[in-house]
Write a protein that holds these residues in place. Sequence first.
Motif, PDB file in Angstrom:
ATOM      1  N   GLY A 356       0.815  -1.207   0.000  1.00  0.00           N
ATOM      2  CA  GLY A 356       0.000   0.000   0.000  1.00  0.00           C
ATOM      3  C   GLY A 356       0.846   1.253   0.000  1.00  0.00           C
ATOM      4  N   SER A 357       1.980   1.225   0.704  1.00  0.00           N
ATOM      5  CA  SER A 357       2.959   2.312   0.693  1.00  0.00           C
ATOM      6  C   SER A 357       4.337   1.679   0.541  1.00  0.00           C
ATOM      7  CB  SER A 357       2.900   3.132   1.984  1.00  0.00           C
ATOM      8  OG  SER A 357       1.666   3.822   2.100  1.00  0.00           O
ATOM      9  N   LEU A 358       5.132   2.196  -0.395  1.00  0.00           N
ATOM     10  CA  LEU A 358       6.431   1.608  -0.701  1.00  0.00           C
ATOM     11  C   LEU A 358       7.498   2.692  -0.664  1.00  0.00           C
ATOM     12  CD1 LEU A 358       8.198  -0.766  -1.631  1.00  0.00           C
ATOM     13  CD2 LEU A 358       7.547  -0.219  -3.988  1.00  0.00           C
ATOM     14  N   TYR A 359       8.517   2.461   0.157  1.00  0.00           N
ATOM     15  CA  TYR A 359       9.626   3.403   0.297  1.00  0.00           C
ATOM     16  C   TYR A 359      10.920   2.677  -0.083  1.00  0.00           C
ATOM     17  CZ  TYR A 359       6.174   5.950   3.066  1.00  0.00           C
ATOM     18  OH  TYR A 359       5.037   6.597   3.487  1.00  0.00           O
ATOM     19  N   VAL A 360      11.456   2.978  -1.258  1.00  0.00           N
ATOM     20  CA  VAL A 360      12.719   2.399  -1.717  1.00  0.00           C
ATOM     21  C   VAL A 360      13.733   3.496  -1.998  1.00  0.00           C
ATOM     22  CG1 VAL A 360      11.669   0.304  -2.657  1.00  0.00           C
ATOM     23  CG2 VAL A 360      11.882   2.343  -4.106  1.00  0.00           C
ATOM     24  N   ASN A 361      13.462   4.701  -1.558  1.00  0.00           N
ATOM     25  CA  ASN A 361      14.313   5.847  -1.841  1.00  0.00           C
ATOM     26  C   ASN A 361      15.671   5.744  -1.151  1.00  0.00           C
ATOM     27  OD1 ASN A 361      12.137   6.436   0.308  1.00  0.00           O
ATOM     28  ND2 ASN A 361      13.792   7.840   0.902  1.00  0.00           N
ATOM     29  N   ASN A 362      16.634   6.505  -1.699  1.00  0.00           N
ATOM     30  CA  ASN A 362      17.981   6.599  -1.139  1.00  0.00           C
ATOM     31  C   ASN A 362      18.663   5.239  -1.079  1.00  0.00           C
ATOM     32  OD1 ASN A 362      16.297   8.968   0.102  1.00  0.00           O
ATOM     33  ND2 ASN A 362      18.445   9.641   0.211  1.00  0.00           N
ATOM     34  N   ASN A 363      18.687   4.578  -2.220  1.00  0.00           N
ATOM     35  CA  ASN A 363      19.411   3.328  -2.399  1.00  0.00           C
ATOM     36  C   ASN A 363      20.237   3.425  -3.682  1.00  0.00           C
ATOM     37  OD1 ASN A 363      18.790   1.130  -0.309  1.00  0.00           O
ATOM     38  ND2 ASN A 363      16.758   1.990  -0.704  1.00  0.00           N
ATOM     39  N   ARG A 364      20.556   2.296  -4.288  1.00  0.00           N
ATOM     40  CA  ARG A 364      21.292   2.279  -5.551  1.00  0.00           C
ATOM     41  C   ARG A 364      20.524   1.464  -6.586  1.00  0.00           C
ATOM     42  NH1 ARG A 364      25.831   4.746  -4.919  1.00  0.00           N
ATOM     43  NH2 ARG A 364      26.574   4.077  -6.973  1.00  0.00           N
ATOM     44  N   LEU A 365      19.219   1.545  -6.557  1.00  0.00           N
ATOM     45  CA  LEU A 365      18.368   0.789  -7.473  1.00  0.00           C
ATOM     46  C   LEU A 365      18.474   1.356  -8.887  1.00  0.00           C
ATOM     47  CD1 LEU A 365      15.299   0.505  -5.097  1.00  0.00           C
ATOM     48  CD2 LEU A 365      16.802  -1.379  -5.803  1.00  0.00           C
ATOM     49  N   SER A 366      18.363   0.466  -9.869  1.00  0.00           N
ATOM     50  CA  SER A 366      18.491   0.858 -11.269  1.00  0.00           C
ATOM     51  C   SER A 366      17.390   0.198 -12.091  1.00  0.00           C
ATOM     52  CB  SER A 366      19.876   0.471 -11.801  1.00  0.00           C
ATOM     53  OG  SER A 366      20.091  -0.922 -11.650  1.00  0.00           O
ATOM     54  N   HIS A 389      16.277   9.500  -5.316  1.00  0.00           N
ATOM     55  CA  HIS A 389      17.680   9.253  -4.955  1.00  0.00           C
ATOM     56  C   HIS A 389      18.078   7.807  -5.237  1.00  0.00           C
ATOM     57  CE1 HIS A 389      19.176  12.995  -2.997  1.00  0.00           C
ATOM     58  NE2 HIS A 389      17.877  13.250  -2.942  1.00  0.00           N
ATOM     59  N   ASN A 390      17.841   7.372  -6.457  1.00  0.00           N
ATOM     60  CA  ASN A 390      18.308   6.088  -6.954  1.00  0.00           C
ATOM     61  C   ASN A 390      18.920   6.309  -8.331  1.00  0.00           C
ATOM     62  OD1 ASN A 390      17.642   3.685  -5.127  1.00  0.00           O
ATOM     63  ND2 ASN A 390      15.719   4.840  -5.045  1.00  0.00           N
ATOM     64  N   CYS A 410       7.111  10.190  -5.674  1.00  0.00           N
ATOM     65  CA  CYS A 410       8.353  10.948  -5.774  1.00  0.00           C
ATOM     66  C   CYS A 410       9.389  10.126  -6.530  1.00  0.00           C
ATOM     67  CB  CYS A 410       8.893  11.308  -4.386  1.00  0.00           C
ATOM     68  SG  CYS A 410      10.381  12.349  -4.457  1.00  0.00           S
ATOM     69  N   LEU A 411       9.802  10.631  -7.697  1.00  0.00           N
ATOM     70  CA  LEU A 411      10.794   9.965  -8.539  1.00  0.00           C
ATOM     71  C   LEU A 411      12.008  10.848  -8.799  1.00  0.00           C
ATOM     72  CD1 LEU A 411       8.359   8.443 -11.200  1.00  0.00           C
ATOM     73  CD2 LEU A 411       9.411   7.263  -9.260  1.00  0.00           C
ATOM     74  N   SER A 412      12.154  11.913  -8.045  1.00  0.00           N
ATOM     75  CA  SER A 412      13.223  12.877  -8.284  1.00  0.00           C
ATOM     76  C   SER A 412      14.605  12.255  -8.086  1.00  0.00           C
ATOM     77  CB  SER A 412      13.076  14.073  -7.332  1.00  0.00           C
ATOM     78  OG  SER A 412      11.886  14.775  -7.582  1.00  0.00           O
ATOM     79  N   TYR A 413      15.585  12.892  -8.721  1.00  0.00           N
ATOM     80  CA  TYR A 413      16.995  12.537  -8.607  1.00  0.00           C
ATOM     81  C   TYR A 413      17.248  11.090  -8.986  1.00  0.00           C
ATOM     82  CZ  TYR A 413      21.670  13.995  -7.307  1.00  0.00           C
ATOM     83  OH  TYR A 413      23.004  14.374  -7.357  1.00  0.00           O
TER      84      TYR A 413
END
Length: 456
Positions: A356-366, A389-390, A410-413
Amino acid sequence: MALLPLPPLLFLLLLLFLGMLASRAPAQPATLHERDAAALRDLRASLRDLSGSRFFDTWDDARSPCAYAGVVCAPDDADGDDSPDSDSSSTTVLRVSVLTLGTGLADSPGLTGTLPDSLSTLAALTDLVLYPGRVSGPIPSGLGAGLRRLRLLSLAGNQLTGPVPASLAGLPDLHTLDLGGNRLDGSVPAGLLLPDSPSLKVLILANNGGISGEIPAGFASSWLFHVDLARNALAGGLPPLPATLRYFSVAGNAMQGTLDGAFGGTAGGGDDGSASPPPPLPADLAFLDLSMNNFSGRIPASVFALPGLSSLLLSRNNFTGALSVPPPSPQQEWAVVDVSHNGISGEVPEALAAAGSLYVNNNRLSGEVPAAVARSVLAGRMTTLYAQHNFLTGFPVPPAAPLPDSAALCLSYNCMELPSASAADGCPTIGGPLEARPAEQCRSTTTSGGGAGGDG
């Protein structure tokens, strides 16, 4: 005119009623055990109302202590009692069975003062509750030794200091122990986390700051189902968890190591069969919070496979490697999955579309965000997606597809052009808006290693 005789049955009932009245003995007077009365006097002398609280208004000499606010008395059924009144057949001895200190109302500031040692002499007490306030000083060390019948002990939200009394471990009937929100320090008595406390189901020591030491290796053999040790100073690794567990939090400690010991697997991901058999997993675990520690290595796939899991919070650790998320069962729905602020690489698993809510920010995902995740956001099933921040390269979205008003995206950076302005509308405002990574970072570091927290 002659009186008619009573019917025989009615006459017999009348005689029986009169006989009961004649044989009824006067009610025996009741008196509070002297030790309990003395303990209540000590409490009244040691505690006082904060300004705005009127809890102790009823604690005066004009009434029986059993009529005080928060005091419940019951006949003493202990054998061999040494009360001076226990040998008298004309007096019923009462003991304090429930003691609630404070009102617990939202507009009541609570109590202040300290807890007297004589609190431990209320030997018949089953429930002891101190509502939040400013009570300070140590918890009486002999509390558990004296209160062997305790089922509920809650002293949360005060300013108590010192260690958790070792005497609280091993109480045969203790079900709930809540000492959270104080200033306690020292280690957790091992008996609270082991089968030594056979009835203990709820253990809350969160928000003390100074609780230290390690969780014992035999933790899995306990019967606990709610454990909250968050925001303390615990160290060491995470051992296997009790199979009965439903809620577990050690957020905000200094724990370290991989999760393989708790959830099985190997440093390579845990699914190649080279590790020892995994421990039994808590099938009913619904809430798991390991955030803000120093855990490292890959997140075992078995964590995501817990059938009852609703909230998974693993942010701000040192996890690395790719995520391996098995397809969720049709009945499984994660309310929230948070693996942000780590060093996780690889692609976003498609199975996370069930969150329902997914937080994967500030990693090195590609790579691209999976189409299933994008559809879940656009359909309103996923209300929050933080992936900033991925090194993500795309977000598959149909042209002019509207973002639901309830969605925060949020898909920034990342290494993509934002599909629309709304792809940054849900971003946190701290630090100002960032639209895309510099191109040279995307060329040189998309597939390179990196430390925890991605690039910050």
